[in-house]
Design a protein around this motif. Structure first.
Motif, PDB file in Angstrom:
ATOM      1  N   HIS A 102       0.943  -1.213  -0.105  1.00 22.73           N
ATOM      2  CA  HIS A 102      -0.054   0.071  -0.020  1.00 22.73           C
ATOM      3  C   HIS A 102       0.997   1.276   0.074  1.00 22.73           C
ATOM      4  O   HIS A 102       1.715   1.470   0.858  1.00 22.73           O
ATOM      5  CB  HIS A 102      -0.840   0.108   1.373  1.00 22.73           C
ATOM      6  CG  HIS A 102      -2.081   0.975   1.395  1.00 22.73           C
ATOM      7  ND1 HIS A 102      -3.385   0.799   0.993  1.00 22.73           N
ATOM      8  CD2 HIS A 102      -1.870   2.299   1.904  1.00 22.73           C
ATOM      9  CE1 HIS A 102      -4.098   1.734   0.913  1.00 22.73           C
ATOM     10  NE2 HIS A 102      -3.042   2.647   1.527  1.00 22.73           N
ATOM     11  N   ASP A 103       0.815   2.061  -0.929  1.00 24.11           N
ATOM     12  CA  ASP A 103       1.597   3.378  -0.914  1.00 24.11           C
ATOM     13  C   ASP A 103       0.524   4.642  -0.946  1.00 24.11           C
ATOM     14  O   ASP A 103      -0.544   4.536  -1.527  1.00 24.11           O
ATOM     15  CB  ASP A 103       2.634   3.552  -2.266  1.00 24.11           C
ATOM     16  CG  ASP A 103       3.457   2.314  -2.655  1.00 24.11           C
ATOM     17  OD1 ASP A 103       3.213   1.582  -1.622  1.00 24.11           O
ATOM     18  OD2 ASP A 103       4.040   2.385  -3.427  1.00 24.11           O
ATOM     19  N   ILE A 104       0.840   5.520  -0.084  1.00 23.37           N
ATOM     20  CA  ILE A 104       0.370   6.630  -0.176  1.00 23.37           C
ATOM     21  C   ILE A 104       1.200   7.982  -0.172  1.00 23.37           C
ATOM     22  O   ILE A 104       2.153   8.112   0.560  1.00 23.37           O
ATOM     23  CB  ILE A 104      -0.385   6.722   1.467  1.00 23.37           C
ATOM     24  CG1 ILE A 104      -1.510   5.782   1.738  1.00 23.37           C
ATOM     25  CG2 ILE A 104      -1.205   8.421   1.530  1.00 23.37           C
ATOM     26  CD1 ILE A 104      -1.932   5.803   3.102  1.00 23.37           C
ATOM     27  N   PRO A 105       0.744   8.730  -1.308  1.00 21.95           N
ATOM     28  CA  PRO A 105       1.766   9.906  -1.505  1.00 21.95           C
ATOM     29  C   PRO A 105       1.502  10.936  -0.258  1.00 21.95           C
ATOM     30  O   PRO A 105       0.561  11.068   0.243  1.00 21.95           O
ATOM     31  CB  PRO A 105       1.117  10.491  -2.755  1.00 21.95           C
ATOM     32  CG  PRO A 105       0.325   9.407  -3.335  1.00 21.95           C
ATOM     33  CD  PRO A 105      -0.226   8.617  -2.115  1.00 21.95           C
ATOM     34  N   LEU A 106       2.880  11.479   0.046  1.00 24.42           N
ATOM     35  CA  LEU A 106       2.629  12.320   1.417  1.00 24.42           C
ATOM     36  C   LEU A 106       1.740  13.431   0.949  1.00 24.42           C
ATOM     37  O   LEU A 106       1.290  14.100   1.753  1.00 24.42           O
ATOM     38  CB  LEU A 106       4.178  12.689   1.673  1.00 24.42           C
ATOM     39  CG  LEU A 106       4.819  11.429   2.507  1.00 24.42           C
ATOM     40  CD1 LEU A 106       6.234  11.922   2.734  1.00 24.42           C
ATOM     41  CD2 LEU A 106       4.061  11.054   3.500  1.00 24.42           C
ATOM     42  N   ASP A 111      -3.384  14.176   8.060  1.00 23.34           N
ATOM     43  CA  ASP A 111      -3.051  14.102   9.485  1.00 23.34           C
ATOM     44  C   ASP A 111      -2.454  12.834   9.739  1.00 23.34           C
ATOM     45  O   ASP A 111      -2.627  11.591   9.355  1.00 23.34           O
ATOM     46  CB  ASP A 111      -4.571  14.160  10.267  1.00 23.34           C
ATOM     47  CG  ASP A 111      -4.390  14.233  11.711  1.00 23.34           C
ATOM     48  OD1 ASP A 111      -3.567  15.086  12.025  1.00 23.34           O
ATOM     49  OD2 ASP A 111      -4.987  13.450  12.488  1.00 23.34           O
ATOM     50  N   ILE A 112      -1.484  12.953  11.029  1.00 25.24           N
ATOM     51  CA  ILE A 112      -0.861  11.747  11.415  1.00 25.24           C
ATOM     52  C   ILE A 112      -1.135  11.801  12.977  1.00 25.24           C
ATOM     53  O   ILE A 112      -0.710  12.876  13.774  1.00 25.24           O
ATOM     54  CB  ILE A 112       0.744  11.802  11.405  1.00 25.24           C
ATOM     55  CG1 ILE A 112       1.031  11.820   9.591  1.00 25.24           C
ATOM     56  CG2 ILE A 112       1.403  10.579  11.832  1.00 25.24           C
ATOM     57  CD1 ILE A 112       2.442  11.904   9.289  1.00 25.24           C
ATOM     58  N   ALA A 113      -1.990  10.876  13.485  1.00 25.39           N
ATOM     59  CA  ALA A 113      -2.454  11.107  14.984  1.00 25.39           C
ATOM     60  C   ALA A 113      -1.437   9.738  15.227  1.00 25.39           C
ATOM     61  O   ALA A 113      -1.243   8.892  14.717  1.00 25.39           O
ATOM     62  CB  ALA A 113      -3.830  10.860  14.953  1.00 25.39           C
ATOM     63  N   LEU A 129      -2.132   6.663  13.236  1.00 26.37           N
ATOM     64  CA  LEU A 129      -3.120   6.820  12.432  1.00 26.37           C
ATOM     65  C   LEU A 129      -2.933   7.964  11.446  1.00 26.37           C
ATOM     66  O   LEU A 129      -2.753   9.056  11.658  1.00 26.37           O
ATOM     67  CB  LEU A 129      -4.498   7.215  13.163  1.00 26.37           C
ATOM     68  CG  LEU A 129      -4.550   6.177  14.522  1.00 26.37           C
ATOM     69  CD1 LEU A 129      -5.436   6.975  15.467  1.00 26.37           C
ATOM     70  CD2 LEU A 129      -5.455   4.990  14.209  1.00 26.37           C
ATOM     71  N   ILE A 130      -2.937   7.394  10.259  1.00 21.52           N
ATOM     72  CA  ILE A 130      -2.642   8.269   9.025  1.00 21.52           C
ATOM     73  C   ILE A 130      -3.902   8.506   8.210  1.00 21.52           C
ATOM     74  O   ILE A 130      -4.382   7.657   7.508  1.00 21.52           O
ATOM     75  CB  ILE A 130      -1.465   7.656   8.308  1.00 21.52           C
ATOM     76  CG1 ILE A 130      -0.298   7.513   9.069  1.00 21.52           C
ATOM     77  CG2 ILE A 130      -1.151   8.529   7.108  1.00 21.52           C
ATOM     78  CD1 ILE A 130       0.953   6.516   8.564  1.00 21.52           C
ATOM     79  N   SER A 131      -4.409   9.838   8.189  1.00 22.70           N
ATOM     80  CA  SER A 131      -5.532   9.896   7.268  1.00 22.70           C
ATOM     81  C   SER A 131      -5.091  10.611   6.040  1.00 22.70           C
ATOM     82  O   SER A 131      -4.363  11.574   6.183  1.00 22.70           O
ATOM     83  CB  SER A 131      -6.420  11.114   8.174  1.00 22.70           C
ATOM     84  OG  SER A 131      -6.749  10.744   9.343  1.00 22.70           O
ATOM     85  N   ASP A 132      -5.498  10.130   5.053  1.00 30.08           N
ATOM     86  CA  ASP A 132      -5.349  10.682   3.712  1.00 30.08           C
ATOM     87  C   ASP A 132      -6.792  11.331   3.085  1.00 30.08           C
ATOM     88  O   ASP A 132      -7.785  10.995   3.601  1.00 30.08           O
ATOM     89  CB  ASP A 132      -4.413   9.891   2.693  1.00 30.08           C
ATOM     90  CG  ASP A 132      -5.427   8.511   2.305  1.00 30.08           C
ATOM     91  OD1 ASP A 132      -6.552   8.396   3.077  1.00 30.08           O
ATOM     92  OD2 ASP A 132      -4.825   7.827   1.438  1.00 30.08           O
ATOM     93  N   ALA A 133      -6.338  11.910   2.042  1.00 32.90           N
ATOM     94  CA  ALA A 133      -7.455  12.576   1.337  1.00 32.90           C
ATOM     95  C   ALA A 133      -8.036  11.634   0.140  1.00 32.90           C
ATOM     96  O   ALA A 133      -8.171  11.876  -0.784  1.00 32.90           O
ATOM     97  CB  ALA A 133      -7.107  13.688   0.707  1.00 32.90           C
TER      98      ALA A 133
END
Length: 173
Positions: A102-106, A111-113, A129-133
């Motif tokens: 799984h890759d998520i572009p920064l 948010d990083i909680a 907990l990494i929230s992405d758009a």
């Protein structure tokens, strides 16, 4: 196991590579001890005659299956799971036989909680907990060692990414 350099794009820099804290193996180790105790108890308590010999063999077969499922499988999963942050993306890879990633572009991380429960505190680990758009919502990375320092480092990386280079001033105006 660090992330393979083959996964990095040209010019991409690895910032952080980690796996789950060994605390994640406490359950599988406990299962191993309990299953071995059951096998030894069956060996000691059952006589070595006829039906009880077969029963002891059945117990040991079940113990071996239980060890493979509850101890060996989680250990191999822990061993093959890696989380990495580069200056461009979050990379997760896991799987024993079938590798999943799984890759998520920064740039899409909003948010990083972190979460540190009572059992995590003595070990200095916790969950990110990494929230992405995207439609994925939140990605949870459990038992990350030094979770507070990791969160600070990632927030700094996001700040650098979102603030961009400092604007240039025109001297002649």
């Amino acid at each position: 196991m660090a992330i393979s350099k083959k996964l990095l794009n040209p010019g991409e820099r690895l910032v952080l590579s980690t796996r789950q804290h060994p605390k994640a193996l406490f359950g599988p180790i406990l299962a191993l001890v309990v299953l071995l105790a059951v096998g030894v108890a069956a060996q000691v308590l059952l006589d070595d005659t006829g039906f009880q010999r077969v029963l002891t063999l059945i117990v040991w077969v079940l113990v071996v299956i239980g060890i493979a499922w509850f101890s060996l499988r989680p250990f191999l999963d822990w061993l093959t799971t890696v989380h990495a942050f580069t200056d461009r993306r979050l990379i997760t890879r896991n799987g024993i036989i079938t590798r999943r990633g799984h890759d998520i572009p920064l740039a899409r991380v909003s948010d990083i909680a972190m979460e540190i429960n009572l059992l995590d505190r003595p070990f200095g680990c916790g969950s990110l907990l990494i929230s992405d758009a995207s439609t994925f919502g939140t990605v949870r990375l459990n038992d990350i060692p030094h979770v507070e320092a990791t969160q600070r480092q990632l927030n700094e990386l996001l700040h650098e990414l979102h603030s961009g280079p400092a604007p240039r001033r025109d001297e002649g105006v």
